[in-house]
Design an enzyme around this catalytic site. Sequence first.
Site, mmCIF file in Angstrom:
data_model
loop_
_atom_site.group_PDB
_atom_site.id
_atom_site.type_symbol
_atom_site.label_atom_id
_atom_site.label_comp_id
_atom_site.label_asym_id
_atom_site.label_seq_id
_atom_site.Cartn_x
_atom_site.Cartn_y
_atom_site.Cartn_z
ATOM 1 N N SER A 220 0.872 -1.176 0.000
ATOM 2 C CA SER A 220 0.000 0.000 0.000
ATOM 3 C C SER A 220 0.904 1.218 0.000
ATOM 4 O O SER A 220 2.081 1.130 0.361
ATOM 5 C CB SER A 220 -0.883 -0.004 1.259
ATOM 6 N N LYS B 290 2.197 -3.267 6.382
ATOM 7 C CA LYS B 290 2.489 -2.920 4.994
ATOM 8 C C LYS B 290 3.940 -2.465 4.823
ATOM 9 O O LYS B 290 4.550 -2.718 3.768
ATOM 10 C CB LYS B 290 1.511 -1.862 4.495
ATOM 11 N N TYR C 207 -2.014 -1.754 10.325
ATOM 12 C CA TYR C 207 -1.948 -1.722 8.869
ATOM 13 C C TYR C 207 -0.609 -1.154 8.408
ATOM 14 O O TYR C 207 0.068 -1.733 7.551
ATOM 15 C CB TYR C 207 -3.107 -0.884 8.335
#
Length: 266
Positions: free
Chosen positions: A142, A159, A155
């Site tokens: 991402s 990532k 997250y």
Amino acid sequence: MTPIWKNKVAVITGAASGIGRGLAEHAAGLGMKLVLADIDKPALAQVAAGLARAEVITVETDVSDLASVERLAATAYEHFGRVDLVFNNAGVMVTGFSWEIPPAQFQRALDININGVINGARAFVPRLREQGGSAVIVNTASIGGLLASPLMAPYSVSKFAVVAFTESLKAELAMLEPPIQVSLLCPGPVTSDIFNNPLGDCGDNAAVAQFVEQLQQHLQNDGISPAELAQRAFAGIDAGKFWLFPQPEALKAGFQEKVSRILDAL
């Protein structure tokens, strides 16, 4: 139809929704044979049913469990005999202040987002090497793997790890003959279900709820569809690119500012 992919075999994790579903639909449109994996078996079956013209098998898979991913790989090879393209794509989101997110929810995000990619490499790289010929592995990170965000620590952490792992994987496979192409997919906002219910047990916090509402509005205003994301991703893969930035405008200014701050600190 792109001849390079016609009748080739793609494995896609997280294929029951969002980016994974968009990749599956695009790959089917290119004439690929598909192995679709997800932990959500009913949703996975629904996606497969919508791809009636493609040759598709589905495998219920928990990407956080290496044995489950090994079964996925074994099933793909038993059915099709080879694999040409692997998308390690499955991922989840949880939001909240990092010290308030329950440990089990934090760990679950790491297990799926990080270990899902690592397990994909463990299960498929030896098989891809043994089968010979060209093959491609695409790991989904991402722009959040290059720019950390508040209230999204699991997250962002996961990532960032996917970015580092994929850079290492590329360098390792480049040492071997024949090399297997490795690409790193770093989407910006995509209109998927990942932000539909990311609050977990922190949902009673007004600041977190407001943050999630703003993210959802951002997706609605600025997000691209999974179909558009898939088209841009395949264009980069076809060009042999490592860095796949479907929305460079979502990253460039913020990343330039970050790099400048780091260089100024040296």
